[in-house]
Design a protein around this motif. Structure first.
Motif, PDB file in Angstrom:
ATOM      1  N   MET A 298       0.973  -1.153   0.254  1.00 16.35           N
ATOM      2  CA  MET A 298      -0.176   0.163   0.079  1.00 16.35           C
ATOM      3  C   MET A 298       0.947   1.227  -0.169  1.00 16.35           C
ATOM      4  SD  MET A 298      -2.951  -0.791   0.254  1.00 16.35           S
ATOM      5  CE  MET A 298      -4.436  -0.231   1.161  1.00 16.35           C
ATOM      6  N   ALA A 299       2.037   1.628   0.900  1.00 17.92           N
ATOM      7  CA  ALA A 299       2.569   2.867   1.095  1.00 17.92           C
ATOM      8  C   ALA A 299       3.359   2.606  -0.273  1.00 17.92           C
ATOM      9  CB  ALA A 299       3.592   2.233   1.419  1.00 17.92           C
ATOM     10  N   LEU A 300       4.271   1.299  -1.488  1.00 16.44           N
ATOM     11  CA  LEU A 300       5.401   1.364  -2.275  1.00 16.44           C
ATOM     12  C   LEU A 300       4.023   2.248  -3.799  1.00 16.44           C
ATOM     13  CD1 LEU A 300       6.997  -1.607  -2.326  1.00 16.44           C
ATOM     14  CD2 LEU A 300       7.312   1.444  -2.494  1.00 16.44           C
ATOM     15  N   ALA A 301       2.408   1.323  -3.518  1.00 18.34           N
ATOM     16  CA  ALA A 301       1.451   1.831  -4.208  1.00 18.34           C
ATOM     17  C   ALA A 301       1.377   3.437  -4.260  1.00 18.34           C
ATOM     18  CB  ALA A 301       0.464   1.453  -4.586  1.00 18.34           C
ATOM     19  N   TYR A 302       1.425   3.754  -3.283  1.00 20.29           N
ATOM     20  CA  TYR A 302       0.994   5.648  -3.083  1.00 20.29           C
ATOM     21  C   TYR A 302       2.078   6.188  -3.599  1.00 20.29           C
ATOM     22  CZ  TYR A 302       0.376   9.770  -0.647  1.00 20.29           C
ATOM     23  OH  TYR A 302      -0.114  11.266  -0.201  1.00 20.29           O
ATOM     24  N   LEU A 303       3.657   5.642  -3.769  1.00 20.02           N
ATOM     25  CA  LEU A 303       4.682   6.246  -3.601  1.00 20.02           C
ATOM     26  C   LEU A 303       4.825   6.804  -5.227  1.00 20.02           C
ATOM     27  CD1 LEU A 303       7.018   5.468  -0.632  1.00 20.02           C
ATOM     28  CD2 LEU A 303       6.074   7.545  -1.143  1.00 20.02           C
ATOM     29  N   LEU A 304       4.399   5.727  -5.508  1.00 18.98           N
ATOM     30  CA  LEU A 304       4.499   5.302  -6.911  1.00 18.98           C
ATOM     31  C   LEU A 304       3.586   5.752  -7.938  1.00 18.98           C
ATOM     32  CD1 LEU A 304       4.707   1.733  -7.298  1.00 18.98           C
ATOM     33  CD2 LEU A 304       7.152   3.346  -8.057  1.00 18.98           C
ATOM     34  N   ALA A 305       2.246   6.195  -7.355  1.00 17.02           N
ATOM     35  CA  ALA A 305       1.274   6.385  -8.132  1.00 17.02           C
ATOM     36  C   ALA A 305       1.286   8.643  -7.576  1.00 17.02           C
ATOM     37  CB  ALA A 305      -0.456   6.453  -7.109  1.00 17.02           C
ATOM     38  N   SER A 306       1.781   9.610  -6.604  1.00 16.03           N
ATOM     39  CA  SER A 306       2.392  10.605  -6.139  1.00 16.03           C
ATOM     40  C   SER A 306       3.253  10.479  -7.290  1.00 16.03           C
ATOM     41  CB  SER A 306       3.079  10.203  -4.678  1.00 16.03           C
ATOM     42  OG  SER A 306       2.134   9.710  -3.700  1.00 16.03           O
ATOM     43  N   GLU A 307       3.105  11.600  -8.402  1.00 13.09           N
ATOM     44  CA  GLU A 307       3.924  13.271  -8.577  1.00 13.09           C
ATOM     45  C   GLU A 307       4.880  13.793  -8.084  1.00 13.09           C
ATOM     46  OE1 GLU A 307       0.932  15.365 -11.515  1.00 13.09           O
ATOM     47  OE2 GLU A 307       0.543  13.471 -12.939  1.00 13.09           O
ATOM     48  N   ASP A 308       4.748  14.025  -6.776  1.00 12.30           N
ATOM     49  CA  ASP A 308       5.356  15.050  -6.355  1.00 12.30           C
ATOM     50  C   ASP A 308       6.425  14.131  -5.886  1.00 12.30           C
ATOM     51  OD1 ASP A 308       3.775  13.449  -4.897  1.00 12.30           O
ATOM     52  OD2 ASP A 308       3.330  15.343  -3.539  1.00 12.30           O
ATOM     53  N   ALA A 309       6.837  12.150  -5.830  1.00 12.74           N
ATOM     54  CA  ALA A 309       8.061  11.675  -5.850  1.00 12.74           C
ATOM     55  C   ALA A 309       8.136  11.019  -6.511  1.00 12.74           C
ATOM     56  CB  ALA A 309       6.934  10.476  -4.377  1.00 12.74           C
ATOM     57  N   ARG A 310       9.996  10.884  -6.863  1.00 10.46           N
ATOM     58  CA  ARG A 310      10.778   9.426  -7.710  1.00 10.46           C
ATOM     59  C   ARG A 310      11.788   8.615  -6.675  1.00 10.46           C
ATOM     60  NH1 ARG A 310      15.369   9.783 -10.526  1.00 10.46           N
ATOM     61  NH2 ARG A 310      16.342  11.565  -9.199  1.00 10.46           N
ATOM     62  N   LEU A 311      10.510   7.919  -6.865  1.00  8.61           N
ATOM     63  CA  LEU A 311      11.501   6.701  -5.773  1.00  8.61           C
ATOM     64  C   LEU A 311      12.872   5.791  -5.968  1.00  8.61           C
ATOM     65  CD1 LEU A 311      10.493   4.773  -3.450  1.00  8.61           C
ATOM     66  CD2 LEU A 311       9.322   3.413  -5.073  1.00  8.61           C
ATOM     67  N   VAL A 312      13.931   6.505  -5.690  1.00  6.79           N
ATOM     68  CA  VAL A 312      14.941   6.530  -6.384  1.00  6.79           C
ATOM     69  C   VAL A 312      15.989   4.656  -5.736  1.00  6.79           C
ATOM     70  CG1 VAL A 312      15.712   8.810  -6.107  1.00  6.79           C
ATOM     71  CG2 VAL A 312      15.896   7.100  -4.185  1.00  6.79           C
ATOM     72  N   GLY A 313      14.912   4.481  -5.031  1.00  2.00           N
ATOM     73  CA  GLY A 313      15.116   2.974  -4.361  1.00  2.00           C
ATOM     74  C   GLY A 313      14.574   2.569  -3.105  1.00  2.00           C
ATOM     75  N   VAL A 314      14.632   0.416  -3.085  1.00  2.00           N
ATOM     76  CA  VAL A 314      13.483   0.236  -1.952  1.00  2.00           C
ATOM     77  C   VAL A 314      15.326  -0.713  -1.186  1.00  2.00           C
ATOM     78  CG1 VAL A 314      12.413  -1.605  -1.385  1.00  2.00           C
ATOM     79  CG2 VAL A 314      11.541  -0.014  -3.290  1.00  2.00           C
ATOM     80  N   ALA A 315      14.416  -0.559  -0.257  1.00  2.00           N
ATOM     81  CA  ALA A 315      15.576  -1.675   0.659  1.00  2.00           C
ATOM     82  C   ALA A 315      14.757  -2.680   1.153  1.00  2.00           C
ATOM     83  CB  ALA A 315      16.822  -0.640   2.154  1.00  2.00           C
ATOM     84  N   SER A 316      14.779  -3.976   1.139  1.00  2.00           N
ATOM     85  CA  SER A 316      13.888  -4.880   1.982  1.00  2.00           C
ATOM     86  C   SER A 316      14.461  -4.969   2.992  1.00  2.00           C
ATOM     87  CB  SER A 316      14.248  -6.034   0.580  1.00  2.00           C
ATOM     88  OG  SER A 316      13.862  -6.018  -0.497  1.00  2.00           O
ATOM     89  N   THR A 317      13.620  -4.909   4.144  1.00  2.00           N
ATOM     90  CA  THR A 317      13.397  -5.317   5.632  1.00  2.00           C
ATOM     91  C   THR A 317      12.958  -6.713   5.722  1.00  2.00           C
ATOM     92  OG1 THR A 317      13.542  -2.800   5.910  1.00  2.00           O
ATOM     93  CG2 THR A 317      13.880  -4.298   7.724  1.00  2.00           C
ATOM     94  N   ALA A 318      13.899  -7.764   6.812  1.00  2.00           N
ATOM     95  CA  ALA A 318      13.515  -8.868   7.441  1.00  2.00           C
ATOM     96  C   ALA A 318      12.594  -7.992   8.653  1.00  2.00           C
ATOM     97  CB  ALA A 318      14.540  -9.516   7.693  1.00  2.00           C
ATOM     98  N   GLY A 319      11.203  -8.651   8.489  1.00  2.00           N
ATOM     99  CA  GLY A 319      10.431  -8.145   9.337  1.00  2.00           C
ATOM    100  C   GLY A 319       8.902  -8.941   9.782  1.00  2.00           C
TER     101      GLY A 319
END
Length: 329
Positions: A1-22
């Motif tokens: 849900m959070a990634l979808a929000y960022l990808l859908a936001s024109e005021d954001a450019r996602l430059v990388g995703v750090a995968s976290t165990a949890g």
């Protein structure tokens, strides 16, 4: 849900995703990140593998909360893309160096990777424009122990290290650069419901069947839109978990709210305070403590979220993610 929000936001450019165990082991997280980015037409965004364990204790995961693969009943396509050759800690450092003074960091899991990144590059706190952390619970009950929130509880040493180092790096010099910390006391106000999900599907122009607590367990989404289908199947499992906990047929959107705040801090009202994590208490290990009255005599090291308008958040989420999903159909 959070990634979808960022990808859908024109005021954001996602430059990388750090995968976290949890929530689930790190390799499952990597697969999920790659698959979701592929589904959303963003397979070019680099995904890095993080540490497979906390700094000092064994890993605990939460399949009972999020399903065996961390996505509830949802399934994602095979990504067909690869992880970066460098790990998540180095990904933090590389991104901060490349976008010095501009990068907004968003941490929605245990802080293991971020703590390791700071060890690799001690100047990291002064290289970011902003850091938003979803974690902790301030003057509020925990969701893992009576006093500890999940992300902090999984790796309390990492959280304590990040809070300490970030505060020391900025202190009173630039209080606006202190991390924004959103605990359960704030994020549990963002409660997703079946009716809100139906609004999201409508905004995507996707026919679907509204969810109900009376549905058979594991009923799959009837949405025609591929992203809405994934989100509904993921949410149903989360709804069922909350229902079994006696909280109602709903789901707390901790991470999507943090993503929204990363782009617009004004969505939330804050109080500045010194915060720390209890590491030795027999009953209170993992508790996040805010010294609201200045008893410790320490400068503030965080902006702690204390108030949010959930309706404004959900309106913004639907306005962004709905049309974005429609464009994927």
């Amino acid at each position: 849900m959070a990634l979808a929000y960022l990808l859908a936001s024109e005021d954001a450019r996602l430059v990388g995703v750090a995968s976290t165990a949890g929530n689930v082991p790190v390799d499952v997280v990597c697969s999920n990140n790659l698959g979701l980015l592929a589904l959303c037409g963003a397979a070019d965004i680099p995904v890095s593998r993080g540490s497979d364990r906390p700094l000092a204790i064994p890993l605990r995961t939460a399949e009972d909360t999020h399903g065996p693969l961390g996505l509830g009943y949802a399934s994602l396509p095979d990504a067909g893309s690869e992880l970066t050759s460098y790990d998540a800690a180095e990904a933090w450092v590389r991104a901060a160096r490349e976008h010095r003074g501009e990068l907004v960091g968003l941490a929605t899991g245990p802080l293991t990777n971020l703590a390791l990144a700071i060890r690799e590059e001690p100047a990291l706190p002064r290289m970011l424009h902003r850091l938003v952390i979803m974690g902790g619970a301030f003057n509020y009950g925990g969701n893992t122990t009576p006093v500890s929130e999940w992300n902090v509880s999984v790796d309390p040493e990492a959280a304590a290290e990040v809070f300490r180092v970030w505060g020391a790096a900025w202190g009173l010099e630039q209080p606006t650069h202190l991390p924004i910390v959103l605990g359960l006391n704030l994020t549990e106000n963002a409660a997703m419901t079946p009716s809100i999900l139906s609004r999201l599907a409508a905004a995507a122009g996707s026919a679907t069947t509204p969810m109900s607590v009376l549905d058979d367990r594991g009923t799959r989404s009837a949405a025609a839109n591929p992203l809405i289908r994934v989100l509904e199947d993921a949410m149903r499992f989360y709804f069922e978990f909350h229902f079994d906990q006696g909280e109602g047929y709903l789901a707390h959107l901790h991470d999507p709210l943090a993503a929204a705040v990363a782009l617009d801090p004004d969505l939330v009202r804050y109080r500045r305070a010194p915060i720390d994590v209890e590491l030795t208490g027999t009953l209170t290990r993992g508790m996040t403590v805010a010294d609201w009255r200045g008893t410790w005599g320490k400068p503030p090291n965080a902006h702690v979220g204390v108030e949010v308008d959930p309706d404004a958040f959900f309106d913004r989420f639907i306005e962004r993610v709905g049309p974005f999903a429609a464009g994927l159909a």
